[in-house]
Design a protein around this motif. Structure first.
Motif, mmCIF file in Angstrom:
data_model
loop_
_atom_site.group_PDB
_atom_site.id
_atom_site.type_symbol
_atom_site.label_atom_id
_atom_site.label_comp_id
_atom_site.label_asym_id
_atom_site.label_seq_id
_atom_site.Cartn_x
_atom_site.Cartn_y
_atom_site.Cartn_z
ATOM 1 N N ASN A 175 0.835 -1.215 0.000
ATOM 2 C CA ASN A 175 0.000 0.000 0.000
ATOM 3 C C ASN A 175 0.866 1.259 0.000
ATOM 4 O OD1 ASN A 175 -2.351 1.526 -0.006
ATOM 5 N ND2 ASN A 175 -2.532 1.524 2.226
ATOM 6 N N VAL A 176 1.815 1.318 -0.933
ATOM 7 C CA VAL A 176 2.804 2.392 -0.956
ATOM 8 C C VAL A 176 2.150 3.757 -1.151
ATOM 9 C CG1 VAL A 176 4.782 3.340 -2.215
ATOM 10 C CG2 VAL A 176 4.667 0.899 -1.741
ATOM 11 N N LEU A 177 1.313 3.896 -2.179
ATOM 12 C CA LEU A 177 0.697 5.193 -2.453
ATOM 13 C C LEU A 177 -0.247 5.621 -1.339
ATOM 14 C CD1 LEU A 177 0.010 4.974 -6.295
ATOM 15 C CD2 LEU A 177 1.782 6.266 -5.122
ATOM 16 N N GLY A 178 -1.000 4.652 -0.791
ATOM 17 C CA GLY A 178 -1.905 4.974 0.307
ATOM 18 C C GLY A 178 -1.160 5.459 1.542
ATOM 19 N N ASN A 179 -0.067 4.761 1.882
ATOM 20 C CA ASN A 179 0.729 5.161 3.049
ATOM 21 C C ASN A 179 1.429 6.501 2.822
ATOM 22 O OD1 ASN A 179 0.118 2.912 4.656
ATOM 23 N ND2 ASN A 179 1.690 1.667 3.662
ATOM 24 N N GLN A 213 0.910 9.723 4.851
ATOM 25 C CA GLN A 213 2.143 9.820 5.651
ATOM 26 C C GLN A 213 2.109 8.834 6.829
ATOM 27 O OE1 GLN A 213 4.796 12.852 4.874
ATOM 28 N NE2 GLN A 213 3.939 11.614 3.250
ATOM 29 N N GLU A 214 1.689 7.595 6.535
ATOM 30 C CA GLU A 214 1.580 6.551 7.547
ATOM 31 C C GLU A 214 2.478 5.361 7.188
ATOM 32 O OE1 GLU A 214 -3.125 7.253 8.785
ATOM 33 O OE2 GLU A 214 -2.535 5.507 7.592
ATOM 34 N N LYS A 215 2.791 4.543 8.197
ATOM 35 C CA LYS A 215 3.528 3.284 8.040
ATOM 36 C C LYS A 215 4.766 3.429 7.144
ATOM 37 C CE LYS A 215 -0.651 0.509 8.701
ATOM 38 N NZ LYS A 215 -1.553 -0.498 8.117
ATOM 39 N N PRO A 216 5.724 4.281 7.526
ATOM 40 C CA PRO A 216 6.931 4.465 6.702
ATOM 41 C C PRO A 216 7.755 3.193 6.538
ATOM 42 C CG PRO A 216 7.172 5.513 8.849
ATOM 43 C CD PRO A 216 5.738 5.117 8.733
ATOM 44 N N GLU A 217 7.679 2.289 7.557
ATOM 45 C CA GLU A 217 8.464 1.053 7.459
ATOM 46 C C GLU A 217 7.983 0.182 6.303
ATOM 47 O OE1 GLU A 217 4.894 0.302 9.918
ATOM 48 O OE2 GLU A 217 6.462 1.840 9.954
ATOM 49 N N LYS A 218 6.674 0.227 6.001
ATOM 50 C CA LYS A 218 6.135 -0.539 4.875
ATOM 51 C C LYS A 218 6.667 0.002 3.547
ATOM 52 C CE LYS A 218 3.436 -3.580 6.873
ATOM 53 N NZ LYS A 218 3.682 -5.039 6.702
#
Length: 592
Positions: free
Chosen positions: A34-38, A42-47
């Motif tokens: 979910n790169v674009l969603g994150n 600006q959430e879950k940078p580790e993903k």
């Protein structure tokens, strides 16, 4: 169909297949993590970091470049992307030999009398081997990984096609995604061309090698090609390792180590400021892996090197008068050298931009938020409506809280993020060359913090800014302009009393006009216009409903059915219009 055209068509088909397969792989990873969603939230940078690592060298490089883009990513994202590591296997010596011979057109043994098969360094773009030239000079040979150029070119082309999706990243309306992509593309292409890196390395050598304890490897352009870079071999260890070595030392050694760390920190900051303000050509990726500490052998240490230091001050008091002057002093250099490496990413500043940055540094020294804000405004490009008063209201407390604070007490990365965020909120776009400088400073910060937390960049940079002003300003022109201003003021002074009487006379006769300026008047007028438009539509709808009701009630035998149908159509139009207005109002309220 000829055999050659068949082969060409087959190769083209194979290329299309690899392109489609790579695109499918990228999309699968983007969806899985979910790169674009994150990114958009600006959430879950580790993903996002894990996704970039899974996609290989191109995306790792992109992540590393974005890891200092405080103008588009939050500090949490910045910290996470800094963890990106190149996990690239080294190439077999046979492949390295093949690349060198294909690039130079000569057998490896004709170029080097010795060549170590095992590389001593490896990264996403290439690996570096130690070798010897026929005249006995020891060199480092940086060889590009086979196929890496084609792989990165393919990924960039696919990434460019997906560029419209980047608009969902916050503040993309102010930070141009095309500009960011162009910067990434240019940086990667420069790193893929060893001849450009050779030219950069040569220029950096000419401007910085021998500056106090700073050194840079000599580039051998005659042996370098687009995929092979040959440079002087510089012995040493990364400055990060130098810092960690302190743990296993005795108390006396630790004291000496602390002294050298402070000296290194002071030297690196001064040299970096020189690169920016004097050279207009700076190392844009000064992370610890690109700066080595070299200890001179005893034979060279005995030669003793000296450097001229110009920041020595002397104060003398004679009677009631106090004199202060600056003098030049020779300072013995310690048996250490700081070696800069890797010149794939370099920044350039023209004279106008240096002048603007100098104005910012000079204003910082004066601790005047208004002057600093005006200098920042001159740096940025306005891309929408802006209220200067609001801009200064947001900027002033931030600057007052951080002025004169040492590097150890503030996070420059966070500070830059806050300043650039304020610029974004006020529709100000930061120039690309300044963004690259911010990136370099943010990279620099962590290393300097470990070396000497008490260093203040403002205090060190200000003398360079003042020196630049003194050397570059055209004093004859400035004196002429000041003289003309003084002459005009002198000519206008006698007219002041008569002008004052004219103003008072206008007041007495009621001819005075007062101009009022409303804040955000365009936005206010737009809202008033919208309200009026809705009022007019409401009146029209009311008239339509009343008219339709009258038509439905019309009972003459010949036309009653037709008129009733017209009335029902009017009801339908009114209902549709009312529903549309209700949805529009709810949508705007939700957006706010």
């Amino acid at each position: 169909m000829t055999e050659s055209s068949t082969v060409s068509k087959a190769a083209h088909t194979q290329k299309d297949k690899s392109k489609s397969a790579r695109f499918k792989e990228i999309m699968q990873v983007f969806l899985a993590y979910n790169v674009l969603g994150n990114l958009s939230k600006q959430e879950k940078p580790e993903k996002v970091r894990e996704a970039l690592e899974a996609l290989g060298p191109t995306f790792i490089k992109i992540g590393q470049m974005l890891s200092v883009r405080t103008d588009i990513l939050t500090p949490a994202y910045i910290d996470e992307l800094k963890k990106l590591q190149d996990n690239v296997k080294t190439d077999d010596f046979s492949l390295v030999k093949e690349v060198i011979e294909a690039e130079t057109g000569l057998p490896l043994t004709d170029i080097f009398t010795k060549f170590e098969e095992q590389p001593f360094a490896s990264a996403s773009m290439g690996q570096t081997h130690k070798a010897m030239l026929p005249d006995g000079r020891i060199v480092a040979v940086k060889v590009q990984h086979p196929g890496i150029k084609e792989a990165i070119t393919l990924d960039l082309s696919l990434f460019e096609k997906a560029l419209p999706l980047i608009k969902y990243i916050p503040e993309a309306s102010v930070v141009d995604p095309k500009e960011i992509f162009l910067e990434i593309k240019t940086s990667l292409e420069n790193e893929l061309d060893s001849l450009k890196e050779a030219a950069n390395g040569k220029e950096f050598y000419e401007k910085n090698n021998g500056w106090q304890i700073v050194r840079s490897p000599l580039i051998y352009e005659e042996y370098s090609t687009s995929k092979v870079l040959v440079m002087e071999f510089m012995e040493g260890k990364s400055i990060k390792r130098f810092v960690k070595d302190e743990v296993n030392e005795t108390d006396e050694q630790q004291q000496e180590h602390q002294k050298m760390k402070k000296y290194f920190g002071d030297t690196l900051v001064k040299n970096f400021v020189k690169q920016v303000f004097e050279d207009g050509f700076f190392h844009a990726d000064p992370h610890p892996g690109n700066i080595f500490v070299q200890m001179l052998p005893f034979s060279e240490e005995g030669k003793k090197e000296f450097a001229q230091v110009k920041n020595q001050h002397l104060e003398k008091k004679l009677g009631s008068n106090q004199f202060m002057f600056e003098y030049t002093k020779d300072q013995e250099l310690p048996p250490y050298r700081l070696v800069f490496l890797d010149f794939g990413m370099m920044g350039r500043l023209d004279k106008e931009m240096i002048h603007k940055l100098t104005a910012v540094m000079d204003s910082l020294y004066g601790n005047n938020a208004k002057v600093i804000g005006q200098a920042i405004l001159r740096l940025c490009k306005q891309v929408g409506p802006m209220d200067e008063e609001v801009f200064f209201e947001q900027l002033t407390p931030l600057l007052e809280d951080n002025y004169g604070v040492s590097i150890g007490d503030i996070n420059l990365q966070t500070l830059f993020f806050q300043i650039i965020a304020i610029c974004h909120q006020n529709n100000l776009q930061v120039p690309q060359e300044v963004t690259m400088l911010v990136k370099a400073v943010a990279t620099f910060e962590g290393m300097i913090r470990e070396l000497d937390p008490e260093i203040s960049l403002v205090e060190i940079a200000t003398p360079f800014a003042k020196k630049y002003f003194t050397e570059k300003i055209d004093w004859s022109f400035e004196l002429k302009r000041a003289g003309l201003d003084l002459l005009y003021s002198a000519k206008a002074a006698p007219k002041i009393p008569s002008r004052t009487l004219d103003v008072l006379d206008d007041f007495a006769k009621g001819k005075t006009k007062i101009n009022l300026e409303l804040k955000k008047q365009n936005e206010l007028l737009d809202r008033i216009e919208g309200m009026i438009n809705r009022l007019v539509i409401g009146l029209i709808l009311a008239a339509l409903i009343i008219g339709s009701s009258m038509l439905v009630e019309f009972n003459q035998s010949v036309t009653s059915n037709f008129v009733s149908i017209l009335g029902m159509i009017g009801y339908g139009i009114a209902l549709f219009a009312i529903l549309f207005l209700a949805v529009d109002i709810l949508r705007k309220r939700k957006k706010k």
